[in-house]
Scaffold this active site. Sequence first.
Site, mmCIF file in Angstrom:
data_model
loop_
_atom_site.group_PDB
_atom_site.id
_atom_site.type_symbol
_atom_site.label_atom_id
_atom_site.label_comp_id
_atom_site.label_asym_id
_atom_site.label_seq_id
_atom_site.Cartn_x
_atom_site.Cartn_y
_atom_site.Cartn_z
ATOM 1 C CG ASN A 13 8.364 -0.377 5.529
ATOM 2 O OD1 ASN A 13 8.674 0.044 6.644
ATOM 3 N ND2 ASN A 13 7.119 -0.332 5.068
ATOM 4 C CE LYS A 15 5.535 -3.508 5.990
ATOM 5 N NZ LYS A 15 4.438 -4.258 5.410
ATOM 6 C CG HIS A 98 3.497 1.522 3.826
ATOM 7 N ND1 HIS A 98 2.560 0.655 4.344
ATOM 8 C CD2 HIS A 98 4.433 0.758 3.224
ATOM 9 C CE1 HIS A 98 2.933 -0.585 4.067
ATOM 10 N NE2 HIS A 98 4.071 -0.553 3.389
ATOM 11 C CD GLU A 100 1.801 -2.097 6.675
ATOM 12 O OE1 GLU A 100 2.760 -1.586 7.268
ATOM 13 O OE2 GLU A 100 1.880 -3.165 6.030
ATOM 14 C CD GLU A 170 4.896 -1.362 -0.552
ATOM 15 O OE1 GLU A 170 5.897 -2.055 -0.406
ATOM 16 O OE2 GLU A 170 4.283 -0.851 0.392
ATOM 17 N N GLY A 176 2.382 -8.591 3.043
ATOM 18 C CA GLY A 176 2.401 -9.449 4.228
ATOM 19 C C GLY A 176 1.484 -10.662 4.104
ATOM 20 C CB SER A 216 4.544 -11.308 -0.621
ATOM 21 O OG SER A 216 3.564 -11.122 0.386
HETATM 22 P P1 13P Z 1 5.927 -7.508 2.763
HETATM 23 O O1 13P Z 1 7.206 -7.646 1.956
HETATM 24 O O2 13P Z 1 6.042 -8.031 4.159
HETATM 25 O O3 13P Z 1 4.740 -8.031 2.011
HETATM 26 O O4 13P Z 1 5.691 -5.917 2.952
HETATM 27 C C1 13P Z 1 5.740 -5.101 1.840
HETATM 28 C C2 13P Z 1 5.659 -3.696 2.295
HETATM 29 O O5 13P Z 1 4.634 -3.254 2.784
HETATM 30 C C3 13P Z 1 6.852 -2.866 2.166
HETATM 31 O O6 13P Z 1 6.571 -1.530 2.377
#
Ligand code: 13P
Length: 257
Positions: A13, A15, A98, A100, A170, A176, A216
């Site tokens: 992903n 982003k 997601h 976010e 997640e 992150g 992560s």
């Molecule tokens: P990270 O791997 O950067 O923690 O992000 C995970 C994520 O949100 C994937 O959709």
Amino acid sequence: MNRSLRRPIIAGNWKMNKNPEETKQFIEAIKPKVEGANCEVVICAPYINIDAALRQAEGSNIKIGAENCHWEENGAFTGEISAKTLNDINVEYVILGHSERRLYFGETDVSVGQRVHTALHNNLKIILCVGEQLQGREHGITEEIVRIQLKEGLLNVPREFMKQIIIAYEPVWAIGTGKTATSNQAQEVCKMIRETIKELYDEDISNHIAILYGGSMNAKNADELLSMPDVDGGLIGGAALDPKSFAALVNIASNKF
Ligand code: 13P
């Protein structure tokens, strides 16, 4: 439960990262490293990069996805992209729900469920994200939160569409932050998700659905996470931006299943 019934998936992903030129270079770089992988290899990219990604991935085993889509097929929704358009240009996957999107753009369990329906009817494979925030985990209500997100996200989804659904667990506190869930924490929730799918549908569907972990995940911790019986792959953010680390994750998953 038979793990061999499920195809493992490593999905990136991206982003809000990369431009079309960087997209081309990334896909060119991973192509030889992931060809023949024993898992599904997916890159979910910003809309503006999708055309470049599709062209560059043509003829390879790399599948392209979007990071979201709207719940209507068209209409007066300035700035939005529809599932129908994604399907029209041959996008195969879409991430929905997601954290976010939920945190920063006001998406709710209900609007995620509406997007799921439209995406399914437009032949997209959906990576449906669920996961608790730190507060939820500290209050011991992870299970309740994730079960509600699942039930709302899959509300009125008929069983024949379940082949198009992938779930990604997640935990928001692990995204992150460099704080990965332990393999036992990931397994506990992924197992509960599979049990919930069994309750909502049946054992056959729950045995076939792929459940990913995200938060992560990287080439150092993937081996342990992917050893868990109910973790069928990963949804990767940061570590999916570098071709070497993404290809390393694909190779780890390829050798695990
Ligand atoms: P990270 O791997 O950067 O923690 O992000 C995970 C994520 O949100 C994937 O959709």
